[in-house]
Structures are given as C-alpha cells and as structure tokens.
Design an enzyme around this catalytic site. Sequence first.
Site, PDB file in Angstrom:
ATOM      1  CE  LYS A 194     -56.485 -39.779  16.453  1.00 46.72           C
ATOM      2  NZ  LYS A 194     -57.412 -40.782  16.870  1.00 46.72           N
TER       3      LYS A 194
HETATM    4  C1  PLP Z   1     -58.849 -41.279  17.233  1.00 44.23           C
HETATM    5  C2  PLP Z   1     -59.411 -41.388  18.586  1.00 44.23           C
HETATM    6  C3  PLP Z   1     -59.924 -42.591  19.085  1.00 44.23           C
HETATM    7  C4  PLP Z   1     -60.162 -43.808  18.235  1.00 44.23           C
HETATM    8  O1  PLP Z   1     -59.098 -44.264  17.512  1.00 44.23           O
HETATM    9  P1  PLP Z   1     -59.317 -45.327  16.330  1.00 44.23           P
HETATM   10  O2  PLP Z   1     -57.973 -45.936  16.127  1.00 44.23           O
HETATM   11  O3  PLP Z   1     -59.798 -44.538  15.146  1.00 44.23           O
HETATM   12  O4  PLP Z   1     -60.318 -46.310  16.774  1.00 44.23           O
HETATM   13  C5  PLP Z   1     -60.316 -42.643  20.395  1.00 44.23           C
HETATM   14  N1  PLP Z   1     -60.252 -41.563  21.193  1.00 44.23           N
HETATM   15  C6  PLP Z   1     -59.800 -40.378  20.745  1.00 44.23           C
HETATM   16  C7  PLP Z   1     -59.748 -39.232  21.692  1.00 44.23           C
HETATM   17  C8  PLP Z   1     -59.392 -40.246  19.422  1.00 44.23           C
HETATM   18  O5  PLP Z   1     -58.985 -39.058  18.968  1.00 44.23           O
END
Ligand code: PLP
Length: 395
Positions: A194
């Site tokens: 991210k």
């Molecule tokens: C990465 C992601 C999540 C979940 O994030 P985590 O921190 O791994 O739980 C939820 N929604 C989307 C669209 C994502 O790309």
Amino acid sequence: MKKCHKKEKKVKSNRFLPFSTPSISSEDIAAVTAVLKSGWITTGSKNAEFEKKFCEYTGCDNAIALSSATAGMHLILKAHGIGKGDKVITPSMTWVSTVNLITMAGATPVFADIDRDTLMINRKTVEKCFSEKVKMIIPVHFAGAPVDMDPLRDFADEHDIVLIEDAAHALGTLYRGKKTGSQGTCIFSFHPIKNITTGEGGMVCSDDDLIMEKIQRLKFHGLGIDSYDRTVQGRLPMAEVIEPGYKYNLPDILAALGISQLNRIEEFNKKRESLAHLYLELLRDIDEIIPLSIPEGYDVRHSWHLFIVRLDVDRAMMTRKKFMEALKENNIGTGLHFKAVHLHKYYKNNLIIPPDSLFNTEWNSKRILSLPLFPDMTPDDVHHVVNTIKKVLTK
Ligand SMILES: *Cc1c(COP(=O)(O)O)cnc(C)c1O
C-alpha cells in the site's frame, strides 16, 4: 563511456523487478529501533501520535490504528450490527476480505457492477441491485482514484443506509478537492504494497463519534481502554468487559514505522504519479494494452496505488497467464488486483448471481494485471517494462 552504459543495462535486465516493494528509509529503521529500545513496544504513545498525525493529514475527525484494514472493516460491520438477514452492497472487483467478513457476519454480499474503465461502482450500478434488506454500501476507491461519492452519499441518505469507504488504495487521494477520509467512515491499509506501510496495519477514520467509541472498545477485548490507557491511568484492576471484543490493536513498533512513512506520503505519491504518467505515455501506441481511465466528470487527485492494465487477449493472441509468465521470464513481476470475488471457489458454490449482472466485472477479471509501480522505481525501469511488453507481444 559507451561500454560502461552497456554494462549497466546488462546488470539491470538480470535484476528482478517486483510489481511492488516498500520504500524503507534509514529514518524508518531508526524510528522502529527507538521503540524497541524504549521499554514500551505494544500500543502506546506512538499509536496516539500516529492517529493524531493521520487525522491532520487526511482531515478526519477521529482515527483508530489497528492491526489491519480487514480488522477495521470487521469492527465497522460489528459496530453497525450487520448480521443475519442483512444485505451489504459492494463490488465483486475488490479484495476478498470485505466479502469474507460480510459472509462470516451472517449477512449476504450483493455485488454492484463496476464501470468498465475505472473498476468502480456508481449510483446507477448500486440502484440496480438495491433492495429493502440492504443496510450498508461499501464502495472501493480503486487503484488510487476516488469513487464518485456525492451521488452515492445522496443515495445512502435517501434510503437511510450506511456508507463505508474502502480506502485501502486511497491515501492521499482527493475527490472534488477533499481528501479521502475527511468525511464519513473509511478504512485504510498499511500492508507492504500500500502507499505507506507498517508491515501490517490499518486505520479507521470517522466523523461518527458513536461508532468510533464502539470500535475503540471492540479493538481491545471490549474493555473500552487499551493497554496504554491502563498503564498510564492505572485502571487495570477496574477494567471491565462492556461487550465481548477482539484483539486488533497495533503495536507501537509498527505505529512508529507508520509515523515515519506518513512523513513521506506526498513524496511517495508524487513519484508514483510521475511514473504512472510515463507509463500512460509509453503505452499509448500498444494496442493490446488497455490502461484504466482516470475518472471523468469530477475533480480528482489520483494516488496511483496500482498501475493496472487490461490485456486485449484477442488482439494479443495470448492468454493473460502466458503474458504474465513471459514478463516473469524477463525478470518483471506483475500482480493481479483482483480476481472477482464471486469467481472464487467458495462464492461460486454458495452465491446466486443474476446472469450477466456483473458483465464489466467479469470482463476485467479475465484481463487485468498490475505492472510494477512503487516509489523507488525509476523512469528507466518504466521504459524497460514497456520495451519488454513490446518484445513479449511481438513474439
Ligand atoms: C489491501 C486491501 C484491503 C485489506 O487490507 P489489510 O490491511 O491487508 O487488511 C481491503 N480492501 C482492499 C481493496 C485492499 O486492497
């Protein structure tokens, strides 16, 4: 000079270029080390500081740091009492976590189709699958672009239902001049791919005090206070379970990394943006590759979490799998964000989807892939990826 240049090129093509890798600075490492040496490594002052800085950056009223964005979504569903008999509208073109959580809460996910070229739901596609039982809508700001929120907010208000934004891709995104997170209730993710990372982690942002009070309590056993408050305020003996809760707090080791990373979000996003624009320019004359569109009709600042393209499998006369494998053989990593959730084994067997209701979702699910994009990439890397794509396609 020339010789030297050649040598560099050779080294480059032997190096594997991943589709994403986090940018960790010596400041990040020093921040984590300081916490490790401090004597307090779990939830404490670094969490409080991270939450405060996150509020300042996004403009949200209140933020709660958690062990993941998934944990945040879980607590939001719980705090809103989503359960048996309820329906929740979300795209099928999303990460599986939201749909898993809706299902495990005993509720039914209902999939709104997406725009073919932005991969996002809108008021029209939500209206198509709306019914009495729908209690919540969870749009996803895809790849760093914002959903057209105003019409969806109006729709949610008209029907008195809850709107929750999945902003896992959208740290730094602007919609009509407003930061994602500054209004309503959002989740952000700090997974390593991210826009900023804490290793694993997430944040819930909200202007709804009642919901945030519940989330604060549910994130730590239902005690309503976390271990930091207990120690500082000496309240441990009095702490009582107000309602049974979970264990979703973020350790300070990770919050310190979050603070340090947040300092660089604008720099990260600027780099992502310039690399993405270079991709768009270089890919323009490759007919087999169709990038996503930037949403039109409203003012946008894109945070370029992912650079997603679609392979025109007919023109390319090559399957996506073959294409991704060929890039890998040439030392270029790719990602797949995402295989539509309703096409995963469990949901294929357990959900009834009206035929043709998810045409754009399925069209994309078969064709999308994510090209390398991360702040430490160089324009040369982008040229290398595009040249390799050309080479692979002409073979
Ligand atoms: C990465 C992601 C999540 C979940 O994030 P985590 O921190 O791994 O739980 C939820 N929604 C989307 C669209 C994502 O790309």
